[in-house]
Each structure stands twice: as C-alpha cells, then as structure tokens.
Design an enzyme around this catalytic site. Structure first.
Site, PDB file in Angstrom:
ATOM      1  N   LYS A  11       0.846  -1.188   0.000  1.00 33.87           N
ATOM      2  CA  LYS A  11       0.000   0.000   0.000  1.00 33.87           C
ATOM      3  C   LYS A  11       0.889   1.249   0.000  1.00 33.87           C
ATOM      4  CE  LYS A  11      -3.817  -2.162   2.522  1.00 33.87           C
ATOM      5  NZ  LYS A  11      -4.718  -2.193   1.354  1.00 33.87           N
ATOM      6  N   ASP A  45      -1.080  -1.525  -4.379  1.00 35.65           N
ATOM      7  CA  ASP A  45      -2.494  -1.500  -4.004  1.00 35.65           C
ATOM      8  C   ASP A  45      -3.099  -0.119  -4.236  1.00 35.65           C
ATOM      9  OD1 ASP A  45      -2.714  -4.130  -3.244  1.00 35.65           O
ATOM     10  OD2 ASP A  45      -2.208  -3.747  -1.151  1.00 35.65           O
ATOM     11  N   ARG A  95      -4.584  -5.461 -11.496  1.00 38.14           N
ATOM     12  CA  ARG A  95      -5.364  -6.372 -10.643  1.00 38.14           C
ATOM     13  C   ARG A  95      -6.713  -5.703 -10.369  1.00 38.14           C
ATOM     14  NH1 ARG A  95      -3.530  -6.576  -4.708  1.00 38.14           N
ATOM     15  NH2 ARG A  95      -2.018  -8.194  -5.213  1.00 38.14           N
TER      16      ARG A  95
END
Length: 206
Positions: A11, A45, A95
């Site tokens: 992240k 992310d 993703r």
C-alpha cells in the site's frame, strides 16, 4: 525471500504517501529495485480515492524501467474504466478488486449491484477488446489478476476466458488465505492460475 514463490503487494500509504509523494516514490523505487533482484513481481495497491491520482502517477513513472510491476483498480470507483483503458495503452498490468473504502457517490458507485456491474465491464474490457488489440500486450507482457471471492464474478471470468484469445498464463485469480478454499481446489482442477494472498505487516525504520 529468494526461497518464496510469490509476489509483493504494498500500500502506498505504508511507504509514506500520506506524508509526501516524493517520499513514497523514493521508497517504492527502493523496494522495486530490491524485489527485481530477487525476481519478484510487485503489486501497488489502490487505497481511498484521495490517493488514486498519485498512485497511478507513481506506477506510470515506474513501468518505464520495471516491467514486473502492476497496479490495482477498484470497480467501486466510477473512473476505473477510463483508468484501465489508459493503462492498457501503455502496457500496464492490472489487478481488479471491488474496493472497500467509503466514498462520495459522485466518486464511487453506491450499490453492490453497481459495483458488480462495473467489475464485469472491466473484465469485458480486459478479455474481449483492448488487450487483444494492444500491440504491446503480447503473450510475454500481458498480465492481469482477478481478485474476488464472488462466485458469480469468478464464473463470468471463466466464461470470458474460454471464449477469448487470452492465454492461461496471462491472468490469474487471487484469493485471501483461508477464504473459499473449496473454490480454490475447483479452479486448480481446471489448471487455472491462483495466487493466495497472505497479509502481514512490517515495521520500517527504527
């Protein structure tokens, strides 16, 4: 790390994005360099919408030098289809997730059905049109991940794959460790690639 078959998912806020863009990019470059030394893929992310622009900017800066790096898009965000088309144009790796952040309705879809419908829209883009037509997206560079535990979305994904030109090695399902283990076994029997995400925290600095 060299003995682990897997990838790294990070992240941006863990690397300092809440402090400054420059600090996060510096740390992400260092992490990417180290991961490449060990032959590991990195997923960046996507967090709340206040970080979306900066996260995508950092990713676009990095893929010019490092190909084994991808970024997450959330079907909850209204902008994601546009972001996906741009990432496809530059050969980005993606993703797909639903997203779990509370957002303003002008930024994100409000209902579960809308989030799922947009997820399907993004899957359709990946499987049916743009990746196939993108000159950069050959069998060596194409990579995307479908990260969901939703049976309907998984079945839709398999249906798209079976009628597309996408190779079995070019996409994978991603699950959290300990969730839907019976479904993982079913997918393995179909020789579909799986990645099991095992979350943990590390402390940086002193």
């Amino acid at each position: 790390m060299s003995q682990i078959e897997g990838c790294i998912s990070v992240k941006p806020s863990q690397l300092g994005l809440s402090v400054s863009y420059e600090l996060c990019l510096k740390n992400l470059r260092a992490l990417t360099k180290r991961a490449i030394e060990f032959g590991r893929f990195i997923w960046i992310d996507m967090e709340s919408s206040k970080y979306t622009d900066d996260t995508l900017m950092m990713y676009l800066e990095l893929i010019g030098r490092h190909r084994d790096i991808g970024v997450v898009l959330q079907s909850a965000l209204r902008r994601s289809a546009s972001d996906l088309l741009h990432l496809i144009e530059v050969g980005g790796k993606v993703r797909l997730v639903k997203g779990a952040y509370h957002e303003n309705e002008q930024i994100a879809f409000a209902s579960h059905d809308e989030v799922n419908a947009n997820y399907i829209k993004l899957l359709d883009i990946l499987f049916n049109r743009n990746y196939i037509n993108n000159k950069q997206a050959d069998n060596n560079t194409l990579k995307f991940a479908v990260a969901t535990h939703d049976s309907n979305l998984i079945e839709h994904t398999i249906g798209l794959w079976k009628t597309s030109k996408i190779g079995i090695k070019n996409f994978e399902f991603e699950f959290l460790k300990g969730i839907r283990d019976e479904l993982k076994r079913d997918l393995e029997l179909q020789s579909i690639y799986l990645m099991v995400m095992n979350g943990f925290r590390i402390q940086l600095g002193g």
